[in-house]
Design a protein around this motif. Sequence first.
Motif, PDB file in Angstrom:
ATOM      1  N   ALA A   5       0.832  -1.208   0.000  1.00 41.85           N
ATOM      2  CA  ALA A   5       0.000   0.000   0.000  1.00 41.85           C
ATOM      3  C   ALA A   5       0.866   1.259   0.000  1.00 41.85           C
ATOM      4  CB  ALA A   5      -0.944  -0.008   1.200  1.00 41.85           C
ATOM      5  N   LEU A   6       1.921   1.269   0.799  1.00 43.68           N
ATOM      6  CA  LEU A   6       2.800   2.443   0.843  1.00 43.68           C
ATOM      7  C   LEU A   6       3.642   2.550  -0.419  1.00 43.68           C
ATOM      8  CD1 LEU A   6       3.799   2.508   4.597  1.00 43.68           C
ATOM      9  CD2 LEU A   6       2.272   4.074   3.379  1.00 43.68           C
ATOM     10  N   GLY A   7       3.928   1.434  -1.048  1.00 42.81           N
ATOM     11  CA  GLY A   7       4.580   1.481  -2.351  1.00 42.81           C
ATOM     12  C   GLY A   7       3.698   2.195  -3.359  1.00 42.81           C
ATOM     13  N   ARG A   8       2.389   1.913  -3.307  1.00 42.52           N
ATOM     14  CA  ARG A   8       1.449   2.611  -4.190  1.00 42.52           C
ATOM     15  C   ARG A   8       1.399   4.102  -3.846  1.00 42.52           C
ATOM     16  NH1 ARG A   8      -1.693  -1.796  -2.827  1.00 42.52           N
ATOM     17  NH2 ARG A   8      -3.358  -0.543  -1.925  1.00 42.52           N
ATOM     18  N   VAL A   9       1.386   4.404  -2.544  1.00 44.54           N
ATOM     19  CA  VAL A   9       1.403   5.817  -2.124  1.00 44.54           C
ATOM     20  C   VAL A   9       2.622   6.515  -2.725  1.00 44.54           C
ATOM     21  CG1 VAL A   9       1.719   7.373  -0.149  1.00 44.54           C
ATOM     22  CG2 VAL A   9       0.069   5.506  -0.006  1.00 44.54           C
ATOM     23  N   ARG A  10       3.769   5.856  -2.665  1.00 46.36           N
ATOM     24  CA  ARG A  10       5.008   6.439  -3.202  1.00 46.36           C
ATOM     25  C   ARG A  10       4.876   6.691  -4.703  1.00 46.36           C
ATOM     26  NH1 ARG A  10       9.920   5.779  -1.002  1.00 46.36           N
ATOM     27  NH2 ARG A  10       8.877   7.057   0.523  1.00 46.36           N
ATOM     28  N   TYR A  11       4.403   5.710  -5.464  1.00 51.85           N
ATOM     29  CA  TYR A  11       4.234   5.889  -6.910  1.00 51.85           C
ATOM     30  C   TYR A  11       3.233   7.006  -7.213  1.00 51.85           C
ATOM     31  CZ  TYR A  11       6.847   1.649  -8.163  1.00 51.85           C
ATOM     32  OH  TYR A  11       7.834   0.716  -8.348  1.00 51.85           O
ATOM     33  N   PHE A  12       2.114   7.013  -6.495  1.00 52.39           N
ATOM     34  CA  PHE A  12       1.094   8.024  -6.738  1.00 52.39           C
ATOM     35  C   PHE A  12       1.614   9.419  -6.400  1.00 52.39           C
ATOM     36  CE2 PHE A  12      -2.298   4.557  -5.904  1.00 52.39           C
ATOM     37  CZ  PHE A  12      -2.277   4.169  -7.237  1.00 52.39           C
ATOM     38  N   THR A  13       2.395   9.528  -5.339  1.00 53.08           N
ATOM     39  CA  THR A  13       2.967  10.820  -4.955  1.00 53.08           C
ATOM     40  C   THR A  13       3.863  11.352  -6.062  1.00 53.08           C
ATOM     41  OG1 THR A  13       2.832  10.296  -2.604  1.00 53.08           O
ATOM     42  CG2 THR A  13       4.415  12.014  -3.254  1.00 53.08           C
ATOM     43  N   ARG A  14       4.696  10.494  -6.612  1.00 52.59           N
ATOM     44  CA  ARG A  14       5.590  10.912  -7.705  1.00 52.59           C
ATOM     45  C   ARG A  14       4.783  11.365  -8.922  1.00 52.59           C
ATOM     46  NH1 ARG A  14       9.810   5.961  -6.885  1.00 52.59           N
ATOM     47  NH2 ARG A  14      10.929   6.870  -5.125  1.00 52.59           N
ATOM     48  N   PHE A  15       3.718  10.641  -9.224  1.00 48.81           N
ATOM     49  CA  PHE A  15       2.855  11.006 -10.347  1.00 48.81           C
ATOM     50  C   PHE A  15       2.278  12.405 -10.116  1.00 48.81           C
ATOM     51  CE2 PHE A  15      -1.164  11.302 -12.543  1.00 48.81           C
ATOM     52  CZ  PHE A  15      -0.909  10.752 -13.783  1.00 48.81           C
ATOM     53  N   LEU A  16       1.752  12.640  -8.920  1.00 50.73           N
ATOM     54  CA  LEU A  16       1.144  13.934  -8.605  1.00 50.73           C
ATOM     55  C   LEU A  16       2.176  15.061  -8.645  1.00 50.73           C
ATOM     56  CD1 LEU A  16      -1.208  12.717  -5.750  1.00 50.73           C
ATOM     57  CD2 LEU A  16      -1.901  13.492  -8.038  1.00 50.73           C
ATOM     58  N   GLU A  17       3.395  14.778  -8.212  1.00 47.69           N
ATOM     59  CA  GLU A  17       4.461  15.784  -8.294  1.00 47.69           C
ATOM     60  C   GLU A  17       4.754  16.135  -9.743  1.00 47.69           C
ATOM     61  OE1 GLU A  17       7.568  13.822  -6.103  1.00 47.69           O
ATOM     62  OE2 GLU A  17       6.812  14.532  -4.166  1.00 47.69           O
ATOM     63  N   GLN A  18       4.709  15.124 -10.624  1.00 45.59           N
ATOM     64  CA  GLN A  18       4.954  15.375 -12.039  1.00 45.59           C
ATOM     65  C   GLN A  18       3.843  16.243 -12.630  1.00 45.59           C
ATOM     66  OE1 GLN A  18       5.677  11.805 -14.314  1.00 45.59           O
ATOM     67  NE2 GLN A  18       6.314  12.951 -16.116  1.00 45.59           N
ATOM     68  N   VAL A  19       2.603  15.983 -12.241  1.00 49.94           N
ATOM     69  CA  VAL A  19       1.477  16.803 -12.728  1.00 49.94           C
ATOM     70  C   VAL A  19       1.630  18.239 -12.220  1.00 49.94           C
ATOM     71  CG1 VAL A  19      -1.025  17.177 -12.627  1.00 49.94           C
ATOM     72  CG2 VAL A  19      -0.116  14.866 -12.990  1.00 49.94           C
ATOM     73  N   ASP A  20       1.992  18.405 -10.951  1.00 50.74           N
ATOM     74  CA  ASP A  20       2.192  19.752 -10.394  1.00 50.74           C
ATOM     75  C   ASP A  20       3.285  20.508 -11.152  1.00 50.74           C
ATOM     76  OD1 ASP A  20       0.197  19.354  -8.533  1.00 50.74           O
ATOM     77  OD2 ASP A  20       1.567  18.915  -6.873  1.00 50.74           O
ATOM     78  N   ALA A  21       4.385  19.809 -11.452  1.00 51.62           N
ATOM     79  CA  ALA A  21       5.491  20.446 -12.187  1.00 51.62           C
ATOM     80  C   ALA A  21       5.022  20.851 -13.592  1.00 51.62           C
ATOM     81  CB  ALA A  21       6.679  19.500 -12.275  1.00 51.62           C
ATOM     82  N   PHE A  22       4.230  19.990 -14.226  1.00 49.64           N
ATOM     83  CA  PHE A  22       3.684  20.288 -15.554  1.00 49.64           C
ATOM     84  C   PHE A  22       2.784  21.524 -15.484  1.00 49.64           C
ATOM     85  CE2 PHE A  22       0.079  19.276 -18.562  1.00 49.64           C
ATOM     86  CZ  PHE A  22       0.723  19.731 -19.715  1.00 49.64           C
ATOM     87  N   GLU A  23       1.928  21.574 -14.467  1.00 50.30           N
ATOM     88  CA  GLU A  23       1.019  22.705 -14.309  1.00 50.30           C
ATOM     89  C   GLU A  23       1.792  24.003 -14.118  1.00 50.30           C
ATOM     90  OE1 GLU A  23      -3.054  23.870 -11.871  1.00 50.30           O
ATOM     91  OE2 GLU A  23      -1.866  22.157 -11.211  1.00 50.30           O
ATOM     92  N   GLU A  24       2.850  23.973 -13.314  1.00 49.66           N
ATOM     93  CA  GLU A  24       3.681  25.170 -13.113  1.00 49.66           C
ATOM     94  C   GLU A  24       4.328  25.592 -14.410  1.00 49.66           C
ATOM     95  OE1 GLU A  24       6.491  24.650  -9.929  1.00 49.66           O
ATOM     96  OE2 GLU A  24       4.940  24.137  -8.491  1.00 49.66           O
ATOM     97  N   GLU A  25       4.781  24.617 -15.172  1.00 48.46           N
ATOM     98  CA  GLU A  25       5.439  24.913 -16.456  1.00 48.46           C
ATOM     99  C   GLU A  25       4.457  25.566 -17.429  1.00 48.46           C
ATOM    100  OE1 GLU A  25       6.711  22.098 -20.115  1.00 48.46           O
ATOM    101  OE2 GLU A  25       7.570  21.544 -18.186  1.00 48.46           O
ATOM    102  N   ILE A  26       3.234  25.041 -17.489  1.00 46.61           N
ATOM    103  CA  ILE A  26       2.215  25.570 -18.387  1.00 46.61           C
ATOM    104  C   ILE A  26       1.831  27.000 -17.991  1.00 46.61           C
ATOM    105  CG2 ILE A  26      -0.252  25.347 -19.007  1.00 46.61           C
ATOM    106  CD1 ILE A  26       1.422  23.411 -20.544  1.00 46.61           C
ATOM    107  N   GLN A  27       1.726  27.242 -16.675  1.00 45.70           N
ATOM    108  CA  GLN A  27       1.283  28.548 -16.193  1.00 45.70           C
ATOM    109  C   GLN A  27       2.392  29.580 -16.142  1.00 45.70           C
ATOM    110  OE1 GLN A  27      -0.629  27.514 -12.497  1.00 45.70           O
ATOM    111  NE2 GLN A  27      -2.505  26.838 -13.522  1.00 45.70           N
ATOM    112  N   ALA A  28       3.621  29.165 -16.362  1.00 45.49           N
ATOM    113  CA  ALA A  28       4.754  30.094 -16.306  1.00 45.49           C
ATOM    114  C   ALA A  28       4.815  30.986 -17.532  1.00 45.49           C
ATOM    115  CB  ALA A  28       6.062  29.315 -16.172  1.00 45.49           C
TER     116      ALA A  28
END
Length: 195
Positions: free
Chosen positions: A172-195
Amino acid sequence: MSPPRIGEPPLRTHFDVFGLKRAYDVDVPALEKQYRELSLQLHPDRVAQASARERLQALEGTTALNEAFKTLKDPVRRAFYLLKLHGIDLDREDAGAQKDMPLAFLEEVMDLRESLDTAMAKKDLGRARAMADDVEARKKAALTEAAESLRTLEAGEPGDGGQEQVRKASHALGRVRYFTRFLEQVDAFEEEIQA
């Protein structure tokens, strides 16, 4: 965490720093209050005129207190820490639990990544955010699953010596880790788009 050698004092956990019973559930407001009180007692300024050894001890005590507080106040960090106390350190890249993740989940993660890469290539922030919303819900569900396993494990309920609960919590925590990384990538993409 390896056991202490004969003649060594037992290792202190973050729970020990606060005098708490080892458990997934923590009363965070009480923890914050105790942290403030202990911070005042251990603050290095209180021993500014003391010997170098006493100043070093105060600094080490404050560092341990800060690390324990940061870990215990956050439910995700607390879960990873409890699992580490049971011998599974998911922060290590060679962690066995990460290699032991179910193949179906790993394939699903690859599909998610490919879909996100496609959305990013098309600069489709709406699609990326929709994927992130779904992944956020799945991350919360995985953390809930890990918490239940850790509660059962810490309660010492009869069974297979806890190995099944450790396995469930680590997956379960392995999934949390993968999902967290995915969400960080989306956040970085959003910042890049809005920059």
